[in-house]
Enzyme design. Structure first.
Site, PDB file in Angstrom:
ATOM      1  N   LEU A 219      -8.017  21.525  16.771  1.00  0.00           N
ATOM      2  CA  LEU A 219      -6.804  22.087  16.170  1.00  0.00           C
ATOM      3  C   LEU A 219      -5.700  21.049  16.328  1.00  0.00           C
ATOM      4  O   LEU A 219      -5.646  20.335  17.340  1.00  0.00           O
ATOM      5  CB  LEU A 219      -6.396  23.398  16.855  1.00  0.00           C
ATOM      6  CG  LEU A 219      -7.179  24.666  16.484  1.00  0.00           C
ATOM      7  CD1 LEU A 219      -6.670  25.838  17.316  1.00  0.00           C
ATOM      8  CD2 LEU A 219      -7.076  24.977  15.008  1.00  0.00           C
ATOM      9  N   ASP A 220      -4.813  20.989  15.321  1.00  0.00           N
ATOM     10  CA  ASP A 220      -3.666  20.086  15.444  1.00  0.00           C
ATOM     11  C   ASP A 220      -2.873  20.425  16.698  1.00  0.00           C
ATOM     12  O   ASP A 220      -2.874  21.560  17.184  1.00  0.00           O
ATOM     13  CB  ASP A 220      -2.753  20.214  14.221  1.00  0.00           C
ATOM     14  CG  ASP A 220      -3.500  19.959  12.917  1.00  0.00           C
ATOM     15  OD1 ASP A 220      -4.541  19.276  12.979  1.00  0.00           O
ATOM     16  OD2 ASP A 220      -3.050  20.463  11.873  1.00  0.00           O
ATOM     17  N   THR A 221      -2.177  19.439  17.198  1.00  0.00           N
ATOM     18  CA  THR A 221      -1.407  19.645  18.426  1.00  0.00           C
ATOM     19  C   THR A 221      -0.417  20.790  18.283  1.00  0.00           C
ATOM     20  O   THR A 221      -0.236  21.604  19.198  1.00  0.00           O
ATOM     21  CB  THR A 221      -0.671  18.348  18.806  1.00  0.00           C
ATOM     22  OG1 THR A 221      -1.614  17.284  18.944  1.00  0.00           O
ATOM     23  CG2 THR A 221       0.087  18.520  20.113  1.00  0.00           C
ATOM     24  N   HIS A 304      -6.011  18.385   9.422  1.00  0.00           N
ATOM     25  CA  HIS A 304      -4.767  18.946   8.869  1.00  0.00           C
ATOM     26  C   HIS A 304      -5.001  19.577   7.495  1.00  0.00           C
ATOM     27  O   HIS A 304      -4.096  19.564   6.646  1.00  0.00           O
ATOM     28  CB  HIS A 304      -3.688  17.867   8.736  1.00  0.00           C
ATOM     29  CG  HIS A 304      -3.407  17.108   9.989  1.00  0.00           C
ATOM     30  ND1 HIS A 304      -2.939  17.706  11.127  1.00  0.00           N
ATOM     31  CD2 HIS A 304      -3.530  15.781  10.278  1.00  0.00           C
ATOM     32  CE1 HIS A 304      -2.768  16.797  12.072  1.00  0.00           C
ATOM     33  NE2 HIS A 304      -3.116  15.619  11.583  1.00  0.00           N
TER      34      HIS A 304
END
Length: 355
Positions: A219-221, A304
């Site tokens: 997962l993106d930060t 993303h």
């Protein structure tokens, strides 16, 4: 006078004769050994015993080896009694002759397949978390358990947890020592188990686990929500492989107004720099003025991907949360909380990727 002399002489003769008898008895008494003391008594018993029997009066108790009787000293000219070592050797030879040639005794079977290796099915199910052994036996009685595609009807069936496929109600059971967790990742946490820069990462949430876990996908930060942790390598690989197309669902906050055909555009595909990206499902969950909460479902896992699709359509994402990974949903799990997946959830995950 003769008669009286003869009478006297007879009397003397009788007296002398009586004396001679006493002398003979005394002579016999002197020739016979005196009564021995208890510690000098002999106990002639055993293989080397004299045929005349015991020499002194302890009776049958002496012949039978009375408790506390003195040991018989060995005498010259007589064979010594057999030692315990010799006796054991003869007993061993007799036993060997008695049981020579006899077949091994086979224990009775307590259930079909008792000679097989492995563990009892109810024990494997109990270890996998399906309740007590009695509860697992009830599952078998209800014909809800199958092994390698066949429903099990008898109790005590043995299985090999490494190779046999066990299912309950059609869902695969993780019979080995596997662990499965769902973490509600907060924003700002890096999707790695370790971070050389010292940032907060997924590994900080499982530092007390003995088994090494790894994350399923990323997962993106700044993206929150469901991320899976496990030590089942094959399951993790399949869940992220495009071949199996496991769907992920996201809630995105965007600012509108949005056109009615936005969902159609996302499903038809949005051209990105690395190719087309298509959504499997789109719907508006909530609207407050120009603020929209939309739900996007897709099976792709490119970096993303959701943010890039919506931004390319003209709607940058303010906040993004993954609320479901396949059958595993976020529910009311709080941010930063780690929970162990249930057996049903693990079974559904395996079913998603044909395990």
């Amino acid at each position: 006078m003769r008669s009286s002399g003869s009478g006297k002489s007879g009397g003397r003769g009788n007296h002398r004769g009586a004396g001679n008898n006493r002398d003979q008895k005394q002579g016999q008494g002197q020739g016979r050994p005196s009564k021995p003391r208890p510690e000098e008594r002999r106990y002639d018993v055993g293989p080397g015993a004299s045929p005349e029997g015991p020499k002194s009066g302890r009776g049958g108790a002496a012949r039978g080896g009375a408790k506390g009787g003195p040991k018989k000293p060995q005498q010259r000219g007589r064979s010594a009694p057999a030692t315990s070592r010799e006796y054991e050797t003869r007993a061993e030879e007799r036993n060997r002759e008695r049981y020579a040639g006899k077949k091994d005794v086979k224990l009775p079977k307590t259930f079909p397949g008792a000679e097989q290796e492995g563990e009892r099915l109810q024990k494997v199910l109990a270890r996998a978390g399906y309740g007590s052994r009695r509860a697992c036996e009830e599952l078998i009685e209800q014909a809800r358990v199958e092994v390698n595609g066949e429903i099990v009807l008898e109790q005590g069936k043995r299985v090999d947890p490494e190779t046999d496929e066990v299912k309950v109600d059609g869902l695969t059971v993780a019979t080995q020592s596997y662990q499965f967790f769902s973490l509600n990742k907060p924003a700002g946490v890096v999707s790695t188990m370790e971070d050389p820069e010292g940032r907060q990462c997924l590994g900080d949430y499982v530092t007390n686990r003995e088994t090494r876990l790894f994350h399923v996908g990323r997962l993106d930060t700044e993206t929150e929500g469901v991320i899976l942790l496990t030590n089942h390598g094959e399951l993790a690989h399949r869940l992220t492989h495009p071949k199996y197309g496991v769907k992920k669902t996201y809630l995105a906050h965007i600012v509108g107004p949005i056109p009615r055909d936005l969902g159609k555009r996302l499903k038809d595909g949005i051209q990105l720099e690395d190719g087309y990206a298509r959504a499997d499902h789109f719907r508006v969950v909530e609207q407050t003025g120009k603020n929209y909460l939309v739900e996007v479902t897709l099976h792709e896992g490119r970096k993303h991907i959701v943010r890039r699709m919506l931004a390319e359509a003209g709607f940058p994402v303010d906040k993004l949360v993954r609320v479901a990974f396949g059958p595993i949903t976020l529910g009311d799990q709080k941010s930063g909380w780690l929970r162990r997946l249930s057996n049903t959830e693990v079974g559904m995950l395996m079913k998603e990727v044909d395990l």
